[in-house]
Enzyme design. Structure first.
Site, mmCIF file in Angstrom:
data_model
loop_
_atom_site.group_PDB
_atom_site.id
_atom_site.type_symbol
_atom_site.label_atom_id
_atom_site.label_comp_id
_atom_site.label_asym_id
_atom_site.label_seq_id
_atom_site.Cartn_x
_atom_site.Cartn_y
_atom_site.Cartn_z
ATOM 1 N N PHE A 135 2.359 -8.783 -1.506
ATOM 2 C CA PHE A 135 1.503 -8.458 -0.360
ATOM 3 C C PHE A 135 0.308 -7.670 -0.877
ATOM 4 O O PHE A 135 0.468 -6.609 -1.483
ATOM 5 C CB PHE A 135 2.244 -7.631 0.698
ATOM 6 C CG PHE A 135 1.368 -7.373 1.897
ATOM 7 C CD1 PHE A 135 1.230 -8.330 2.901
ATOM 8 C CD2 PHE A 135 0.624 -6.199 1.997
ATOM 9 C CE1 PHE A 135 0.386 -8.122 3.989
ATOM 10 C CE2 PHE A 135 -0.222 -5.978 3.093
ATOM 11 C CZ PHE A 135 -0.329 -6.942 4.087
ATOM 12 N N ASP A 219 -1.803 -3.369 -8.318
ATOM 13 C CA ASP A 219 -1.999 -2.937 -6.935
ATOM 14 C C ASP A 219 -1.089 -1.737 -6.695
ATOM 15 O O ASP A 219 0.119 -1.862 -6.534
ATOM 16 C CB ASP A 219 -1.650 -4.097 -5.983
ATOM 17 C CG ASP A 219 -1.835 -3.713 -4.508
ATOM 18 O OD1 ASP A 219 -1.814 -2.506 -4.207
ATOM 19 O OD2 ASP A 219 -1.963 -4.622 -3.673
ATOM 20 N N LYS A 248 -3.975 4.020 0.986
ATOM 21 C CA LYS A 248 -2.853 4.735 1.599
ATOM 22 C C LYS A 248 -2.792 6.224 1.206
ATOM 23 O O LYS A 248 -3.509 7.031 1.744
ATOM 24 C CB LYS A 248 -1.542 4.029 1.251
ATOM 25 C CG LYS A 248 -1.397 2.664 1.972
ATOM 26 C CD LYS A 248 -0.002 2.110 1.792
ATOM 27 C CE LYS A 248 0.190 0.744 2.400
ATOM 28 N NZ LYS A 248 0.602 0.748 3.777
#
Ligand SMILES: Cc1ncc(COP(=O)(O)O)c(C=O)c1O
Length: 405
Positions: A135, A219, A248
């Site tokens: 993702f 990532d 985040k």
């Protein structure tokens, strides 16, 4: 339906299902809803609120910087932006050649990474490798690197060149050649259900990408900023990537993302090749500086490692027949269940005042603030045990019903 539910059903875009509650305030690891019901937040906005809610360092940074300078444009530099670039380079070990590009979200950081891969690959290297179950976000470039067919299908055709391969060293070895521009990987696949890479995967990816002249892009949007008990997931394998993407946890709740490049990859972007109006604004970068400073000064990376071990021990000790395995690292934990009842467990937990998340039907994801201590873990233990017991009892009751029919 209550009034807020009617408002949500009428006015909000239909991209998510029914909202779970109307949250109105937070403090530390707790949030409250409009009826003043208190919840222990062990999801932290999906691994975002590193310092918990309304941390004084966060509040102070937002207020101070808002009263000083909020936004200019990328024609100008600002002190918080330069400070954050230097800080991220230092924390990531990007060395003197490293560079930081700032975005406003994780998907945008991955868009920048996608363009970095294209700049590196040119027409000679059209292939970009990503992993099955990956993702990387919902914008078109990041979606092209995201594996889930159901997310991609309505929006096809995707930007080309991306291939999804199994997350094994063997699959990578056979996929690699000199036409690969880059491989992008998450050190732990959070959205897929907190799934770790095989041991040695990142080291193998590093040597194969070096051998074939491809970029290794990591990532770290969910795993970065100390969440796994190291500053970044790749630190567990002691490798140096060509680029990492962040978001985040670095903003602790303020929307900010970044692409940090290492070595030669830092020369790929040239004037005019990429940009963002808001990216790197003084407000966002000042808040990220404050959040990362607090993580460093309060030893929260070490706390994530220590509390992660403690929390795993607690979960393993519950001896619930519903628990199959506990995955993840530090404070990114996936509780693998023996039956597809993660949704029921999450709902039972919420009813008792605990926020966790069903990453998939058989996985409960836990990603609390990095600040948690004994009190929060004890409260979690009580609430999670009760939720599991309830779901176990109702599963057993429906099994009995089937038998007696
Ligand atoms: C590994 C990873 N990459 C990218 C993203 C996308 O980030 P954002 O939702 O900020 O666009 C996420 C979000 O969950 C993520 O976990």
């Amino acid at each position: 339906m209550t009034v807020w539910q009617e408002d949500a059903a009428r006015d909000l875009v239909l991209n998510v299902g029914d909202r779970l509650a109307l949250l109105t305030r937070g403090e530390g690891s707790h949030v409250w809803d409009a009826d003043e019901k208190r919840y222990l937040d062990f999801l932290a906005g999906i691994a975002v609120n590193s310092l918990g809610h309304a941390h004084p360092a966060f509040v102070e940074a937002v207020s101070q910087q808002a009263a000083t300078l909020t936004h200019v444009s990328n024609y100008f530099a600002t002190p918080p932006q330069l400070e954050l670039a230097a800080r991220l380079k230092r924390l990531a070990g990007a060395g003197i050649d490293g560079r930081a590009y700032f975005s406003n979200s994780g998907a945008e950081a991955n868009e920048a990474a996608f363009k970095l891969a294209r700049l590196h690959g040119g027409s000679e290297r059209p292939r970009i490798l990503a992993l099955e179950n990956a993702f990387h976000g919902r914008t078109m470039g990041s979606l092209a690197m995201t594996a889930k067919a159901a997310m991609r299908a309505p929006f096809e055709p995707m930007p080309g060149g991306v291939e999804h391969i199994a997350a094994t060293i063997e699959a990578l070895e056979s996929a690699m050649d000199d036409r690969v521009a880059a491989i992008i990987v998450e050190p732990i696949q959070g959205e897929a259900g907190v799934v770790e890479l095989p041991d040695g995967y990142l080291a193998a990816a590093r040597s194969l990408t070096l051998k074939h002249g491809a970029l290794l892009i990591i990532d770290e949007i969910q795993t970065g900023a100390g969440r796994t008990g190291e500053w970044f997931g790749y630190n567990h394998e002691g490798i140096t990537p060509d680029a990492i993407t962040l978001a985040k946890g670095i903003g602790g709740g303020f929307p900010i993302g970044a692409l940090v490049t290492f070595g030669a990859a830092s020369s790929l972007f040239t004037p005019g090749s990429h940009g963002s109006t808001f990216g790197g604004n003084p407000l966002g970068t000042a808040v990220a500086n404050a959040v990362l400073t607090e993580i460093e000064n309060a030893g929260l990376v070490e706390n994530a490692a220590r509390r992660g071990v403690q929390l795993r021990g607690v979960i393993e000790g519950l001896e619930s027949p519903l628990i199959d395995e506990v995955r993840g690292r530090g404070l990114l934990i996936g509780v693998g269940l023996t039956a597809p009842v993660a949704g029921e467990v999450v709902a039972a937990a919420q009813q008792r005042g605990l926020i966790v998340n069903a990453a998939n039907p058989t996985t409960v994801r836990i990603a609390p603030a990095l600040t948690i201590g004994d009190a929060e873990i004890e409260e979690f233990q009580t609430l999670f045990t009760a939720a599991l017991t309830e779901v176990q009892a109702s599963s057993a009751a429906s099994e009995n019903e089937k038998v007696s029919l």
